[in-house]
Write a protein that holds these residues in place. Structure first.
Motif, PDB file in Angstrom:
ATOM      1  N   ALA A 180     -23.347 -25.644  67.273  1.00  0.00           N
ATOM      2  CA  ALA A 180     -22.450 -26.311  66.328  1.00  0.00           C
ATOM      3  C   ALA A 180     -23.125 -26.498  64.971  1.00  0.00           C
ATOM      4  O   ALA A 180     -22.491 -26.336  63.921  1.00  0.00           O
ATOM      5  CB  ALA A 180     -21.999 -27.654  66.895  1.00  0.00           C
ATOM      6  N   HIS A 181     -24.402 -26.810  64.977  1.00  0.00           N
ATOM      7  CA  HIS A 181     -25.116 -27.001  63.711  1.00  0.00           C
ATOM      8  C   HIS A 181     -25.195 -25.695  62.944  1.00  0.00           C
ATOM      9  O   HIS A 181     -25.069 -25.674  61.722  1.00  0.00           O
ATOM     10  CB  HIS A 181     -26.516 -27.581  63.955  1.00  0.00           C
ATOM     11  CG  HIS A 181     -27.156 -28.043  62.690  1.00  0.00           C
ATOM     12  ND1 HIS A 181     -27.932 -27.217  61.913  1.00  0.00           N
ATOM     13  CD2 HIS A 181     -27.099 -29.228  62.038  1.00  0.00           C
ATOM     14  CE1 HIS A 181     -28.340 -27.876  60.857  1.00  0.00           C
ATOM     15  NE2 HIS A 181     -27.851 -29.106  60.905  1.00  0.00           N
ATOM     16  N   ARG A 182     -25.376 -24.583  63.648  1.00  0.00           N
ATOM     17  CA  ARG A 182     -25.415 -23.293  62.965  1.00  0.00           C
ATOM     18  C   ARG A 182     -24.042 -22.928  62.390  1.00  0.00           C
ATOM     19  O   ARG A 182     -23.958 -22.288  61.350  1.00  0.00           O
ATOM     20  CB  ARG A 182     -25.893 -22.211  63.915  1.00  0.00           C
ATOM     21  CG  ARG A 182     -27.364 -22.344  64.233  1.00  0.00           C
ATOM     22  CD  ARG A 182     -27.848 -21.220  65.134  1.00  0.00           C
ATOM     23  NE  ARG A 182     -29.211 -21.444  65.502  1.00  0.00           N
ATOM     24  CZ  ARG A 182     -29.620 -21.683  66.745  1.00  0.00           C
ATOM     25  NH1 ARG A 182     -28.752 -21.693  67.730  1.00  0.00           N
ATOM     26  NH2 ARG A 182     -30.885 -21.889  67.009  1.00  0.00           N
ATOM     27  N   LEU A 183     -22.997 -23.326  63.074  1.00  0.00           N
ATOM     28  CA  LEU A 183     -21.650 -23.048  62.568  1.00  0.00           C
ATOM     29  C   LEU A 183     -21.306 -23.907  61.358  1.00  0.00           C
ATOM     30  O   LEU A 183     -20.691 -23.433  60.409  1.00  0.00           O
ATOM     31  CB  LEU A 183     -20.598 -23.308  63.652  1.00  0.00           C
ATOM     32  CG  LEU A 183     -20.321 -22.212  64.651  1.00  0.00           C
ATOM     33  CD1 LEU A 183     -19.255 -22.668  65.643  1.00  0.00           C
ATOM     34  CD2 LEU A 183     -19.898 -20.933  63.978  1.00  0.00           C
ATOM     35  N   THR A 184     -21.704 -25.172  61.399  1.00  0.00           N
ATOM     36  CA  THR A 184     -21.264 -26.120  60.372  1.00  0.00           C
ATOM     37  C   THR A 184     -22.298 -26.377  59.288  1.00  0.00           C
ATOM     38  O   THR A 184     -21.931 -26.784  58.195  1.00  0.00           O
ATOM     39  CB  THR A 184     -20.914 -27.472  61.007  1.00  0.00           C
ATOM     40  OG1 THR A 184     -22.108 -28.035  61.576  1.00  0.00           O
ATOM     41  CG2 THR A 184     -19.830 -27.336  62.055  1.00  0.00           C
ATOM     42  N   ALA A 185     -23.573 -26.191  59.597  1.00  0.00           N
ATOM     43  CA  ALA A 185     -24.683 -26.489  58.683  1.00  0.00           C
ATOM     44  C   ALA A 185     -24.724 -27.962  58.305  1.00  0.00           C
ATOM     45  O   ALA A 185     -25.225 -28.332  57.252  1.00  0.00           O
ATOM     46  CB  ALA A 185     -24.630 -25.607  57.435  1.00  0.00           C
TER      47      ALA A 185
END
Length: 167
Positions: free
Chosen positions: A21-26
């Protein structure tokens, strides 16, 4: 009250789901919200989902679709990278490169971003990505090609290359 197998799944998969999720949303807060929303959406259908070959694939697909929906609604948002804890030159350059890649990824449409994150960060094959996004492998190839071309044009303005990014 939740299903014990759902609780076990959440405990085991949460770190991986948060990283994805962090990679998708930054954005850490948005990543937390995305994981929570996906788990809420899947909790009520867990008995059917857990019978699938890999429930993780289903939850990841819910996350991608939810993120795309959010992106369409909130596309005018601006995000910035986090401040590094260490200030060594090497760390500062690495952090700057990561921030530049993060910003370049955020410039992509959500489907292209999802394909590139799944391919280069999650190390999934084209067929696995197609399954996760519920599309054909040819669509994955074209989205990856377009996404990489856009990244190249964005990163060509700097000294960072796509080859350095995808290593």
């Amino acid at each position: 009250m939740t299903d014990p197998s759902f609780d076990e799944f959440v405990v085991g998969a949460l770190p991986v789901l948060l990283a994805f999720a962090h990679r998708l949303t930054a954005d850490a807060a948005e990543a937390d919200d995305l994981v929570q929303a996906a788990l809420v959406k899947t909790m009520g259908h867990w008995s059917a989902i857990e019978r699938q070959d890999d429930p993780f694939v289903y939850v990841r697909r819910v996350m991608v679709n939810t993120h795309i929906t959010w992106w369409r609604r909130w596309s005018a948002r601006v995000t910035v990278g986090s401040v590094p804890e260490h200030t060594s030159r090497e760390h500062t350059q690495l952090s700057a490169d990561q921030d530049e890649v993060r910003r370049a990824l955020l410039a992509l449409p959500p489907r292209q971003r999802a394909v590139l994150v799944l391919r280069f960060y999650e190390d999934l094959s084209e067929s696995q990505i197609a399954e996760a996004l519920d599309c054909r492998p040819g669509t994955v190839k074209s989205q990856a090609s377009r996404g990489l071309a856009t990244l190249r044009s964005i990163l060509d303005r700097s000294e960072l290359t796509v080859e350095e990014v995808t290593r």
